[in-house]
Design a protein around this motif. Structure first.
Motif, mmCIF file in Angstrom:
data_model
loop_
_atom_site.group_PDB
_atom_site.id
_atom_site.type_symbol
_atom_site.label_atom_id
_atom_site.label_comp_id
_atom_site.label_asym_id
_atom_site.label_seq_id
_atom_site.Cartn_x
_atom_site.Cartn_y
_atom_site.Cartn_z
ATOM 1 N N PRO A 45 0.836 -1.212 0.000
ATOM 2 C CA PRO A 45 0.000 0.000 0.000
ATOM 3 C C PRO A 45 0.866 1.255 0.000
ATOM 4 O O PRO A 45 1.953 1.267 0.572
ATOM 5 N N ALA A 46 0.375 2.299 -0.624
ATOM 6 C CA ALA A 46 1.111 3.560 -0.687
ATOM 7 C C ALA A 46 0.156 4.694 -1.031
ATOM 8 O O ALA A 46 -0.852 4.492 -1.719
ATOM 9 N N VAL A 47 0.482 5.883 -0.552
ATOM 10 C CA VAL A 47 -0.256 7.099 -0.894
ATOM 11 C C VAL A 47 0.765 8.201 -1.145
ATOM 12 O O VAL A 47 1.923 8.092 -0.704
ATOM 13 N N ASP A 48 0.356 9.243 -1.869
ATOM 14 C CA ASP A 48 1.306 10.334 -2.065
ATOM 15 C C ASP A 48 1.431 11.140 -0.772
ATOM 16 O O ASP A 48 0.624 11.008 0.159
ATOM 17 N N LEU A 49 2.457 11.969 -0.724
ATOM 18 C CA LEU A 49 2.778 12.682 0.514
ATOM 19 C C LEU A 49 1.643 13.595 0.956
ATOM 20 O O LEU A 49 1.410 13.758 2.168
ATOM 21 N N GLN A 50 0.942 14.188 0.015
ATOM 22 C CA GLN A 50 -0.162 15.076 0.366
ATOM 23 C C GLN A 50 -1.261 14.309 1.115
ATOM 24 O O GLN A 50 -1.785 14.785 2.122
ATOM 25 N N LYS A 51 -1.606 13.132 0.615
ATOM 26 C CA LYS A 51 -2.632 12.322 1.271
ATOM 27 C C LYS A 51 -2.110 11.739 2.582
ATOM 28 O O LYS A 51 -2.868 11.589 3.552
ATOM 29 N N TYR A 52 -0.828 11.411 2.602
ATOM 30 C CA TYR A 52 -0.222 10.892 3.830
ATOM 31 C C TYR A 52 -0.299 11.941 4.935
ATOM 32 O O TYR A 52 -0.608 11.635 6.093
ATOM 33 N N LYS A 53 -0.043 13.188 4.573
ATOM 34 C CA LYS A 53 -0.116 14.286 5.539
ATOM 35 C C LYS A 53 -1.542 14.442 6.076
ATOM 36 O O LYS A 53 -1.749 14.702 7.266
ATOM 37 N N ALA A 54 -2.524 14.266 5.181
ATOM 38 C CA ALA A 54 -3.923 14.429 5.571
ATOM 39 C C ALA A 54 -4.336 13.410 6.634
ATOM 40 O O ALA A 54 -5.224 13.681 7.455
ATOM 41 N N GLU A 55 -3.683 12.246 6.629
ATOM 42 C CA GLU A 55 -4.016 11.219 7.614
ATOM 43 C C GLU A 55 -3.635 11.645 9.037
ATOM 44 O O GLU A 55 -4.151 11.114 10.017
ATOM 45 N N TYR A 56 -2.717 12.602 9.137
ATOM 46 C CA TYR A 56 -2.286 13.110 10.445
ATOM 47 C C TYR A 56 -2.990 14.423 10.786
ATOM 48 O O TYR A 56 -2.634 15.090 11.750
ATOM 49 N N GLY A 57 -3.951 14.792 9.989
ATOM 50 C CA GLY A 57 -4.601 16.080 10.170
ATOM 51 C C GLY A 57 -4.138 16.999 9.062
ATOM 52 O O GLY A 57 -4.093 16.620 7.900
ATOM 53 N N ARG A 58 -3.743 18.187 9.410
ATOM 54 C CA ARG A 58 -3.318 19.155 8.389
ATOM 55 C C ARG A 58 -1.804 19.235 8.245
ATOM 56 O O ARG A 58 -1.301 19.796 7.270
ATOM 57 N N THR A 59 -1.054 18.691 9.194
ATOM 58 C CA THR A 59 0.416 18.736 9.136
ATOM 59 C C THR A 59 0.998 17.432 9.679
ATOM 60 O O THR A 59 0.341 16.699 10.410
ATOM 61 N N LEU A 60 2.259 17.188 9.313
ATOM 62 C CA LEU A 60 2.965 16.018 9.833
ATOM 63 C C LEU A 60 3.688 16.378 11.129
ATOM 64 O O LEU A 60 4.180 17.502 11.282
ATOM 65 N N PRO A 61 3.796 15.451 12.054
ATOM 66 C CA PRO A 61 4.673 15.675 13.209
ATOM 67 C C PRO A 61 6.110 15.823 12.715
ATOM 68 O O PRO A 61 6.505 15.232 11.699
ATOM 69 N N GLU A 62 6.897 16.593 13.411
ATOM 70 C CA GLU A 62 8.262 16.864 12.958
ATOM 71 C C GLU A 62 9.084 15.588 12.826
ATOM 72 O O GLU A 62 9.881 15.455 11.889
ATOM 73 N N ASP A 63 8.900 14.637 13.744
ATOM 74 C CA ASP A 63 9.693 13.405 13.677
ATOM 75 C C ASP A 63 9.346 12.587 12.434
ATOM 76 O O ASP A 63 10.227 11.973 11.812
#
Length: 409
Positions: free
Chosen positions: A241-259
């Protein structure tokens, strides 16, 4: 010019003198062959002088060599044109003819004119291959249909569409990219001399250097490609399974955690540095072109869409921009040119900025100081972002220096 004037005036001034007139004529005949050649060489050198600003497309270079038999001047003019806009020739088959989902900027007008210029070779050679090409098209179409099943559409742009699918023999998941031939403006010559889409050439090069590493290399692998006459079909690895970075970011809300962002950026910097070492300039690294494999605890970066990529030399300077207009490096606005390394570093900053901020990046807004870096990020992360997004390209760190940055260590 003075020498030429003196040479013309001397026999006229001594027109009525006996022996001196004959000596002058003899001297003129002896001098002429010696002086004409340097004059021609001097003109050629003047024409060739500026032609060091960009890399040369192999296909154009091959035709320039053939055209030299006609006239040196025309050949040098063609070479100069190629240098001044060489990146147009190398932008590959994924040139977009207008607005599309990927928001890419192109110069179709220039691409068409350049393609016409490349067709100056006698058309007889192409006509001799028509029957053979038709047979090859039929064979390749049967082979494609016998090996792969095409399913639903994954995306579409100004120059084609990508579908999901699988390989029949083992149901291996693939992405099938259709590229209409009339959208393939930029080509290079393969080993047999046949003109080839730059995108295909780069993917073939990457596949050849990473043989047996399907699923291992950061760039997705080209498994096979077919020339079906009116279109090219690229069969690519499809990570699941894979998603692009934009969709991956959406899974965490509006931003990615820094780590999480750090894990992704470290892999991304390593991947684009490897491309640079192989003399490949992607030119459009962004969230939509970065796949994140999510099948394990640690997200894994994969790079897709080499449609605007090109082969690059160490000092190549590009005067036509290809990529996403919102992410154009500042030097394009200020100097109307850009280079591989500094541009890729700028793109690293753009990718990280969008991953950590709940907004899209725009170079113009950033230059107007309407975008700011979050103060709640760690000092090292802020420093990494500021370094990548340095306005002056010569002051940005190199990709190698980014690899050694404390934030990624």
């Amino acid at each position: 010019m003075k020498k030429e004037t003196r040479k013309i005036a001397t026999p006229a001034d001594k027109k009525d003198s006996g022996d001196q007139d004959r000596k002058s004529r003899t001297a003129k005949r002896k001098a002429s062959p010696e002086k004409k050649t340097p004059m021609k060489r001097r003109r050629v050198a003047e024409q060739a002088g500026p032609s060091t600003s960009s890399d040369v497309v192999k296909g154009v270079k091959r035709k320039v060599v053939q055209d030299e038999e006609d006239t040196t001047k025309k050949a040098k003019r063609a070479k100069l044109l190629d240098h001044m806009s060489g990146d147009k020739e190398q932008a590959s088959s994924s040139l977009d003819s207008g607005k599309d989902l990927n928001n890419k900027q192109v110069c179709v007008k220039h691409g068409k004119r350049k393609a016409t210029g490349d067709d100056r070779e006698p058309p007889k050679k192409k006509k001799r291959n028509v029957d053979q090409d038709k047979k090859s098209v039929a064979d390749q179409k049967r082979e494609f249909q016998a090996r792969y099943v095409e399913e639903h559409q994954l995306g579409e742009g100004g120059c084609g569409a990508v579908f999901s699918g699988y390989r029949i023999e083992d149901r291996f998941p693939v992405a099938i990219k259709h590229i209409p031939k009339n959208k393939v403006y930029c080509k290079v010559a393969d080993e047999s001399g046949k003109m080839l889409s730059v995108e295909v050439a780069i993917m073939v090069k990457l596949a050849g250097e990473a043989e047996g590493s399907v699923g291992i290399s950061a760039p997705v692998s080209l498994l096979e490609w077919f020339d079906l006459g009116k279109e090219l079909i690229l069969v690519l690895e499809r990570p699941v399974p894979a998603v692009d970075l934009q969709k991956y970011k959406a899974e965490y809300g509006r931003t990615l955690p820094e780590d999480k962002a750090k894990v992704i950026l470290k892999q991304l910097v390593d991947a684009v540095k490897e491309l640079e070492d192989k003399h490949i300039f992607h030119r459009d690294i962004k969230g939509e072109n970065i796949l994140i494999e999510t099948g394990s605890d640690v997200p894994r970066v994969r790079i897709i869409d080499f449609g605007l990529s090109c082969f690059v030399k160490q000092r190549s300077l590009y005067r036509v921009f290809y990529g996403t207009p919102l992410h154009t490096p500042p030097e394009w606005y200020r100097r109307s040119c850009y280079r591989c390394g500094p541009t890729t570093v700028w793109q690293m900053g753009v990718v990280l900025y969008e991953a950590l901020h709940a907004r899209h990046f725009s170079t113009e807004r950033f230059l107007a100081k309407k975008l700011s870096i979050k103060k709640r990020l760690s000092t090292e992360c802020q420093n990494f972002l500021e370094a990548c997004l340095t306005i002056a390209p010569e002051k940005r760190p190199t990709l190698e220096e980014l690899q050694l940055h404390p934030w990624l260590r």
